[in-house]
Design a protein around this motif. Structure first.
Motif, PDB file in Angstrom:
ATOM      1  N   PHE A 236       0.815  -1.212   0.000  1.00 48.26           N
ATOM      2  CA  PHE A 236       0.000   0.000   0.000  1.00 48.26           C
ATOM      3  C   PHE A 236       0.852   1.267   0.000  1.00 48.26           C
ATOM      4  CE2 PHE A 236      -2.539  -3.204   2.270  1.00 48.26           C
ATOM      5  CZ  PHE A 236      -3.674  -3.222   1.461  1.00 48.26           C
ATOM      6  N   ASP A 237       0.499   2.196  -0.853  1.00 51.52           N
ATOM      7  CA  ASP A 237       0.923   3.572  -0.698  1.00 51.52           C
ATOM      8  C   ASP A 237      -0.024   4.210   0.324  1.00 51.52           C
ATOM      9  OD1 ASP A 237       2.337   6.136  -1.985  1.00 51.52           O
ATOM     10  OD2 ASP A 237       0.206   6.562  -1.650  1.00 51.52           O
ATOM     11  N   PRO A 238       0.482   4.939   1.310  1.00 50.46           N
ATOM     12  CA  PRO A 238      -0.405   5.478   2.352  1.00 50.46           C
ATOM     13  C   PRO A 238      -1.578   6.289   1.804  1.00 50.46           C
ATOM     14  CG  PRO A 238       1.873   5.747   3.001  1.00 50.46           C
ATOM     15  CD  PRO A 238       1.904   5.244   1.595  1.00 50.46           C
ATOM     16  N   ASP A 239      -1.343   7.141   0.821  1.00 56.02           N
ATOM     17  CA  ASP A 239      -2.430   7.955   0.264  1.00 56.02           C
ATOM     18  C   ASP A 239      -3.457   7.090  -0.480  1.00 56.02           C
ATOM     19  OD1 ASP A 239      -1.274  10.230   1.287  1.00 56.02           O
ATOM     20  OD2 ASP A 239      -0.216  10.743  -0.568  1.00 56.02           O
ATOM     21  N   GLU A 240      -2.976   6.060  -1.171  1.00 60.87           N
ATOM     22  CA  GLU A 240      -3.896   5.179  -1.888  1.00 60.87           C
ATOM     23  C   GLU A 240      -4.768   4.387  -0.906  1.00 60.87           C
ATOM     24  OE1 GLU A 240      -1.420   2.831  -4.387  1.00 60.87           O
ATOM     25  OE2 GLU A 240      -1.100   4.431  -5.856  1.00 60.87           O
ATOM     26  N   LEU A 241      -4.182   3.939   0.208  1.00 57.73           N
ATOM     27  CA  LEU A 241      -4.963   3.209   1.204  1.00 57.73           C
ATOM     28  C   LEU A 241      -6.023   4.112   1.816  1.00 57.73           C
ATOM     29  CD1 LEU A 241      -5.515   0.646   2.756  1.00 57.73           C
ATOM     30  CD2 LEU A 241      -3.682   1.262   4.350  1.00 57.73           C
ATOM     31  N   ALA A 242      -5.687   5.363   2.079  1.00 58.87           N
ATOM     32  CA  ALA A 242      -6.681   6.314   2.586  1.00 58.87           C
ATOM     33  C   ALA A 242      -7.804   6.495   1.571  1.00 58.87           C
ATOM     34  CB  ALA A 242      -6.022   7.648   2.890  1.00 58.87           C
ATOM     35  N   GLY A 243      -7.468   6.533   0.286  1.00 51.67           N
ATOM     36  CA  GLY A 243      -8.485   6.662  -0.750  1.00 51.67           C
ATOM     37  C   GLY A 243      -9.418   5.466  -0.803  1.00 51.67           C
ATOM     38  N   ALA A 248     -14.829   3.261   0.416  1.00 51.94           N
ATOM     39  CA  ALA A 248     -15.685   2.303   1.121  1.00 51.94           C
ATOM     40  C   ALA A 248     -16.761   2.991   1.944  1.00 51.94           C
ATOM     41  CB  ALA A 248     -14.833   1.416   2.023  1.00 51.94           C
ATOM     42  N   GLY A 249     -16.628   4.296   2.166  1.00 54.86           N
ATOM     43  CA  GLY A 249     -17.631   5.042   2.911  1.00 54.86           C
ATOM     44  C   GLY A 249     -17.172   5.561   4.251  1.00 54.86           C
ATOM     45  N   THR A 319      -6.870   4.636   9.815  1.00 50.55           N
ATOM     46  CA  THR A 319      -8.071   4.681  10.652  1.00 50.55           C
ATOM     47  C   THR A 319      -9.160   5.439   9.936  1.00 50.55           C
ATOM     48  OG1 THR A 319      -8.904   5.165  12.887  1.00 50.55           O
ATOM     49  CG2 THR A 319      -7.486   6.827  11.864  1.00 50.55           C
ATOM     50  N   GLY A 320     -10.393   5.180  10.349  1.00 47.81           N
ATOM     51  CA  GLY A 320     -11.553   5.877   9.825  1.00 47.81           C
ATOM     52  C   GLY A 320     -12.742   5.562  10.708  1.00 47.81           C
ATOM     53  N   ALA A 321     -13.839   6.263  10.476  1.00 41.16           N
ATOM     54  CA  ALA A 321     -15.038   6.109  11.299  1.00 41.16           C
ATOM     55  C   ALA A 321     -16.264   5.893  10.432  1.00 41.16           C
ATOM     56  CB  ALA A 321     -15.221   7.321  12.204  1.00 41.16           C
ATOM     57  N   LYS A 322     -17.270   5.250  11.023  1.00 43.87           N
ATOM     58  CA  LYS A 322     -18.554   5.098  10.350  1.00 43.87           C
ATOM     59  C   LYS A 322     -19.348   6.387  10.545  1.00 43.87           C
ATOM     60  CE  LYS A 322     -22.605   2.072  10.030  1.00 43.87           C
ATOM     61  NZ  LYS A 322     -23.126   0.743  10.389  1.00 43.87           N
TER      62      LYS A 322
END
Length: 324
Positions: A236-243, A248-249, A319-322
């Motif tokens: 993974f490239d960090p920016d691509e993983l964030a994308g 995914a929402g 990380t991310g949130a619903k």
């Protein structure tokens, strides 16, 4: 909506794959995941120096705090996706991140070991054999989903993250650590292959033969390595993983990276340990390996992070949130 599956119907571990199964797995990544991780389950903690004491509690909590330190604790119910032997979730629970846990993995052998580890630690944890792309839990079940070195095994990462968001409660968070960066994976694999080749060839001769594992063990490691090449699908490239997470929402997405100098020590050390008899490596070796890793981690965090672009570090954390 996916519902909780009926308990007691998970498949049994298969730690001794036949040659026919291995050949089939070379063309079927999910079968390879099951065979490889069932094969490794009972010795995985020893192989990767996994423990459930202060050393690994601090390590797991450090990975979590690197990306989610501002979140209020504890979470009520947490799930680990691709749990392995439970390293990430069980150590996070011991540090106070979550009160109750669920472990899931495509490998029955790993779920079995993770539940055994949880029981030995006295933690409130249940477990299921589960495909990350179709998680067998109800919508809005968990307050937190975590994973360590799992996303790179999943064929359709965005679909898995959609499932993670589905089983999270509104406002719930996911934290995935230990994912290989594209550049980091390149130099880690190169160093591992070189270390394996040098060690297994040098120990063929003279007094160093006592440092050589039996040939059947080396052959088994080579077969496992062949499957490992199949189960490691992504970098993974960090920016691509964030994308991918945003697609995914997920909301409030961010990434961090870690381990550069530490990875350049860690991968040769782990490979050397796999190539020589374990009784040859005593407390002095363990102190060198762990102490060296800690010193180089300090260098990474306090010096190299300020001058080296994030994509050159080995591990990616996301990380991310619903959304509410």
């Amino acid at each position: 909506m996916t519902t909780d599956a009926t308990p007691g119907i998970d498949p049994a571990p298969n730690p001794h794959a036949t040659e026919e199964q291995v050949q089939a797995a070379l063309k079927d990544t999910k079968l390879a995941q099951v065979l490889y991780h069932d094969w490794e389950a009972e010795t995985y903690d020893e192989k990767w120096s996994i423990s459930f004491d202060e050393r690994c509690i601090d390590y797991a909590r450090g990975r979590f705090d690197a990306i989610a330190a501002e979140e209020p604790l504890p979470y009520g119910r947490a799930m680990e996706l691709g749990c392995g032997t439970g390293f990430f979730l069980l150590n996070l629970m011991q540090s106070g991140v979550a009160e109750k846990g669920s472990v899931t993995d495509l490998s029955p052998g790993m779920v079995k070991v993770a539940l055994r580890n949880a029981e030995n630690l006295g933690l409130d944890v249940d477990g299921r054999v589960a495909d990350a792309e179709k998680i067998p839990y109800d919508d809005n079940t968990f307050d937190l989903v975590v994973g360590h070195a799992v996303l790179h095994h999943i064929p359709h990462v965005e679909q898995a993250l959609r499932e993670v968001l589905r089983v999270l409660k509104p406002g719930g968070r996911f934290v995935f650590a230990g994912e290989p960066s594209t550049i980091g994976d390149f130099y880690a694999r190169w160093m591992s292959r070189a270390t394996w080749a040098i060690t297994t060839n040098v120990t063929r001769f003279g007094p160093l033969q006592g440092w050589r594992r039996p040939q059947e063990e080396l052959d088994e490691s080579s077969r496992a390595a062949a499957l490992e090449a199949v189960v490691d699908i992504h970098t993974f490239d960090p920016d691509e993983l964030a994308g991918i997470a945003r697609s995914a929402g997920a909301a409030k997405v961010s990434t961090a990276t870690e381990e550069l100098a530490a990875a350049m020590l860690g991968w040769p050390v782990r490979t050397f340990e796999a190539a020589v008899p374990p009784e040859k490596l005593g407390w002095g070796w363990a102190r060198f390996a762990f102490g060296g890793w800690k010193r180089l981690t300090w260098l990474d965090e306090n010096v190299l992070r300020k001058v080296v672009p994030p994509k050159f570090f080995y591990n990616v954390v996301v990380t991310g949130a619903k959304p509410h």
